[in-house]
Design an enzyme around this catalytic site. Structure first.
Site, PDB file in Angstrom:
ATOM      1  N   ASN A  75       0.886  -1.165   0.000  1.00  0.00           N
ATOM      2  CA  ASN A  75       0.000   0.000   0.000  1.00  0.00           C
ATOM      3  C   ASN A  75       0.929   1.221   0.000  1.00  0.00           C
ATOM      4  O   ASN A  75       1.419   1.628   1.047  1.00  0.00           O
ATOM      5  CB  ASN A  75      -0.882  -0.052   1.252  1.00  0.00           C
ATOM      6  CG  ASN A  75      -1.832   1.120   1.339  1.00  0.00           C
ATOM      7  OD1 ASN A  75      -1.754   2.058   0.548  1.00  0.00           O
ATOM      8  ND2 ASN A  75      -2.737   1.070   2.313  1.00  0.00           N
ATOM      9  N   ARG A 102      -2.743  -1.848  -3.333  1.00  0.00           N
ATOM     10  CA  ARG A 102      -3.876  -0.946  -3.223  1.00  0.00           C
ATOM     11  C   ARG A 102      -3.718   0.128  -4.304  1.00  0.00           C
ATOM     12  O   ARG A 102      -2.676   0.761  -4.407  1.00  0.00           O
ATOM     13  CB  ARG A 102      -3.876  -0.278  -1.859  1.00  0.00           C
ATOM     14  CG  ARG A 102      -4.974   0.731  -1.751  1.00  0.00           C
ATOM     15  CD  ARG A 102      -4.813   1.560  -0.517  1.00  0.00           C
ATOM     16  NE  ARG A 102      -5.929   2.485  -0.410  1.00  0.00           N
ATOM     17  CZ  ARG A 102      -5.916   3.535   0.402  1.00  0.00           C
ATOM     18  NH1 ARG A 102      -4.869   3.764   1.152  1.00  0.00           N
ATOM     19  NH2 ARG A 102      -6.944   4.328   0.449  1.00  0.00           N
ATOM     20  N   HIS A 154     -12.178   4.460  -0.304  1.00  0.00           N
ATOM     21  CA  HIS A 154     -12.067   3.632   0.914  1.00  0.00           C
ATOM     22  C   HIS A 154     -12.811   2.305   0.749  1.00  0.00           C
ATOM     23  O   HIS A 154     -13.224   1.684   1.726  1.00  0.00           O
ATOM     24  CB  HIS A 154     -12.615   4.380   2.160  1.00  0.00           C
ATOM     25  CG  HIS A 154     -11.795   5.557   2.558  1.00  0.00           C
ATOM     26  ND1 HIS A 154     -12.343   6.751   2.939  1.00  0.00           N
ATOM     27  CD2 HIS A 154     -10.445   5.715   2.637  1.00  0.00           C
ATOM     28  CE1 HIS A 154     -11.370   7.619   3.220  1.00  0.00           C
ATOM     29  NE2 HIS A 154     -10.217   7.011   3.043  1.00  0.00           N
ATOM     30  N   ARG A 186      -7.684  17.901   3.803  1.00  0.00           N
ATOM     31  CA  ARG A 186      -8.662  18.182   2.726  1.00  0.00           C
ATOM     32  C   ARG A 186      -9.947  18.713   3.345  1.00  0.00           C
ATOM     33  O   ARG A 186     -10.347  18.264   4.423  1.00  0.00           O
ATOM     34  CB  ARG A 186      -8.949  16.891   1.951  1.00  0.00           C
ATOM     35  CG  ARG A 186      -7.777  16.417   1.119  1.00  0.00           C
ATOM     36  CD  ARG A 186      -8.003  15.030   0.549  1.00  0.00           C
ATOM     37  NE  ARG A 186      -7.289  13.997   1.286  1.00  0.00           N
ATOM     38  CZ  ARG A 186      -7.559  12.697   1.242  1.00  0.00           C
ATOM     39  NH1 ARG A 186      -8.546  12.261   0.489  1.00  0.00           N
ATOM     40  NH2 ARG A 186      -6.865  11.841   1.954  1.00  0.00           N
ATOM     41  N   GLU A 220      -7.465  -3.269   5.408  1.00  0.00           N
ATOM     42  CA  GLU A 220      -7.447  -3.167   3.942  1.00  0.00           C
ATOM     43  C   GLU A 220      -6.433  -4.140   3.339  1.00  0.00           C
ATOM     44  O   GLU A 220      -6.670  -4.711   2.273  1.00  0.00           O
ATOM     45  CB  GLU A 220      -7.093  -1.721   3.538  1.00  0.00           C
ATOM     46  CG  GLU A 220      -8.227  -0.752   3.846  1.00  0.00           C
ATOM     47  CD  GLU A 220      -7.767   0.670   4.102  1.00  0.00           C
ATOM     48  OE1 GLU A 220      -6.950   0.876   5.029  1.00  0.00           O
ATOM     49  OE2 GLU A 220      -8.227   1.581   3.407  1.00  0.00           O
TER      50      GLU A 220
END
Ligand code: ADP
Length: 394
Positions: A9, A93, A181, A241, A379
Site C-alpha cells: 500500500n 492498493r 475507501h 482536505r 485493507e
C-alpha cells in the site's frame, strides 16, 4: 520451499506492506507486516511478525527519499529476512479504478498505462500506487501483480447516486461519483456477519475516520452511497482536505485570488481540513491535546460535518440499523466517537459510555435503536484475499 505473497500500500510518504507465507501443504498465513514512514523527510522502517513481536525498528538512510528508493529499502529488508523466497504474487492498493474496474485486475503494461490516465482524479495517491507496480515490473518482471481498487466496492451504486449533474458532453469523459475507501468498507462488510450479525443484512453507516475520512451507506452489505465522490476531496472534513465545498469557492480562488491550478490543488489536498482550520496540525490525536480555540474549532467542525453527513446517509437509507466506526480516529478516539454519537442521538444512537472507552466492539446500550460498533479495518487483508483469488493461490 515455502511460497510467499506480498501486499503493498504505497502512499505519498509511507509504504505499508504485509508478507504472507504458505508453508508446504498448509494454508496462507500472515508472516509479518510493517511500513516505511517519513519517505522524503526522515525515513523509518518498522516491522512486526504475526504475533506482534518487533522485527525491525530503525531509521533509514537519507537516500530513501522517494517511493522507488523506499521499495529498494523494503526489498533489502525482505531479502535479509526471507532471502531466496519464492514470491507468487504481489497485491497493490490502487485508489482509482475509474469507470472500468468493478473488480481487481491482474496488471499488464497496458492496464498500467490505463491506470496512469486516472492520475488527475487522485493526484495525491494514484501516482505512488502505480510507481510501486512499475518498480516491481522492473525488478521482478515474472511475478504477477494484482491491483485492488478503492472505487470497486461502490460500483454497484445506482445511477442516481453516481451522477454529477453537469452537461452530458462534459460527463462523457467519466465525470461521475466513484467513492473511495472501498477496500476498508468491503472488509468491514465481510466481517459483519461474524462480529455484528444482527445488522449484517440491514441499513448500516460505516464511518471510516482516518487522515482521509468518509462514510459509506450499506444496505444488505452493498454500497448504496458514499460521501467521497469523483475525487478524494468530497464529503467529510479530513486531515488536510476540506471535504465538500461550495464550488463557487474554487471559482473564487481562481478568479478573485488569481491562484494557479497547481496552487489550488495544493490548497485543496494538502493545506485545508483540520490543518487549514487549526493552523496547527492535521493530526487528530495532536489536536485533541491542544487548548487553542482554533484547534477546538477544527475538532468541532470535524464532528459537526460527520454528524451532518450521517444524517444525509440515514436519509438515503430511510433510517439506520447500525453505525460502525473504523480507521485511525474511528478506532482509537472514544472522545470523537462519543461526540458523533451524541450528535446522532436523534437517529436512535444511544452510547454505552463504558463500552466506548473500552473500544467495544459494541459501544451502544442494549436498548439503543441503532447498534453501534468499533471494528478495526484491514485493507491489507482484503487485498491479500483478492490477490489470492485472482492468481488462483487459495
Ligand atoms: P491513514 O491510513 O489515512 O493515513 P489512519 O487511519 O492511520 O490514516 O488515521 C490517522 C488519524 O488517526 C490521525 O489523525 C491520527 O491522529 C488519528 N489517531 C490515531 N490514534 C488516535 C487516538 N488515540 N486518538 C485520536 N486520534 C487518533
Amino acid at each position: 520451499m515455502d511460497d510467499y505473497a506480498l501486499v503493498l500500500n504505497a502512499g505519498s510518504s509511507s509504504l505499508k506492506f504485509c508478507v504472507y507465507r504458505r508453508p508446504v501443504a498448509e494454508r496462507w498465513r500472515l508472516e509479518s507486516r510493517g511500513q516505511i514512514e517519513g519517505i522524503g523527510t526522515s525515513p523509518q522502517l518498522s516491522a512486526k511478525d504475526a504475533q506482534g513481536e518487533i522485527l525491525a525498528e530503525n531509521r533509514l538512510e537519507d537516500w530513501v527519499s522517494d517511493g522507488r528508493a523506499a521499495l529498494d529499502a523494503l526489498a533489502s529488508f525482505l531479502r535479509s529476512k526471507y532471502g531466496g523466497a519464492r514470491v507468487l504474487g504481489v497485491g497493490h492498493r490502487v485508489v482509482h479504478g475509474g469507470a472500468r474496474y468493478a473488480e481487481p485486475v491482474v496488471v499488464t503494461r497496458e492496464v498500467l498505462e490505463e491506470l496512469y490516465e486516472l492520475v488527475p482524479l487522485a493526484p495525491l495517491h494514484q501516482p505512488h500506487n502505480l510507481a510501486a507496480i512499475d518498480a516491481i515490473f522492473d525488478r521482478m518482471p515474472d511475478v504477477p501483480q494484482v491491483a485492488c481498487f478503492d472505487t470497486s466496492f461502490h460500483y454497484c451504486q445506482l445511477p442516481v447516486a453516481k451522477i454529477i449533474p453537469l452537461p452530458s458532453d462534459i460527463r462523457k469523459s467519466g465525470l461521475q461519483r466513484y467513492g473511495f475507501h472501498g477496500l476498508s468498507y468491503e472488509y468491514i462488510a465481510s466481517v459483519l456477519p461474524d462480529v455484528a450479525p444482527e445488522i449484517a443484512k440491514g441499513r448500516v453507516i460505516i464511518a471510516h475516520l482516518g487522515s482521509g475520512a468518509s462514510l459509506c451507506a450499506l444496505k444488505n452489505a452493498k454500497s448504496v452511497d458514499s460521501t467521497l465522490g469523483f475525487t478524494a476531496l468530497d464529503g467529510l472534513c479530513m486531515g488536510t482536505r476540506p471535504g465538500a465545498l461550495d464550488p463557487g469557492v474554487v471559482l473564487y480562488l481562481f478568479q478573485s485570488l488569481g491562484l494557479s491550478a497547481k496552487e489550488v490543488e495544493t490548497i485543496l489536498y494538502k493545506k485545508s481540513g483540520l490543518l487549514g482550520i487549526s493552523g496547527i496540525s492535521n493530526d487528530m490525536r495532536d489536536l485533541l491535546t491542544r487548548s487553542e480555540p482554533k484547534a477546538r474549532l477544527a475538532v468541532d467542525y470535524f464532528v459537526y460535518r460527520a454528524a451532518k453527513e450521517i444524517g444525509a446517509m440515514a436519509a438515503v437509507l430511510g433510517g439506520i440499523d447500525g453505525l460502525v466506526f473504523t480507521a485511525g480516529i474511528g478506532e482509537n478516539s472514544p472522545d470523537i466517537r462519543r461526540r458523533i454519537c451524541q450528535a446522532s442521538s436523534w437517529l436512535g444512537v444511544e452510547l454505552d459510555e463504558v463500552a466506548n472507552t473500552k473500544k467495544g466492539p459494541r459501544i451502544s446500550t442494549l436498548k439503543s435503536k441503532v447498534s453501534t460498533w468499533v471494528i478495526p479495518t484491514n485493507e491489507e487483508l482484503m487485498i491479500a484475499r483478492h490477490t489470492g483469488t485472482m492468481l488462483g493461490l487459495l
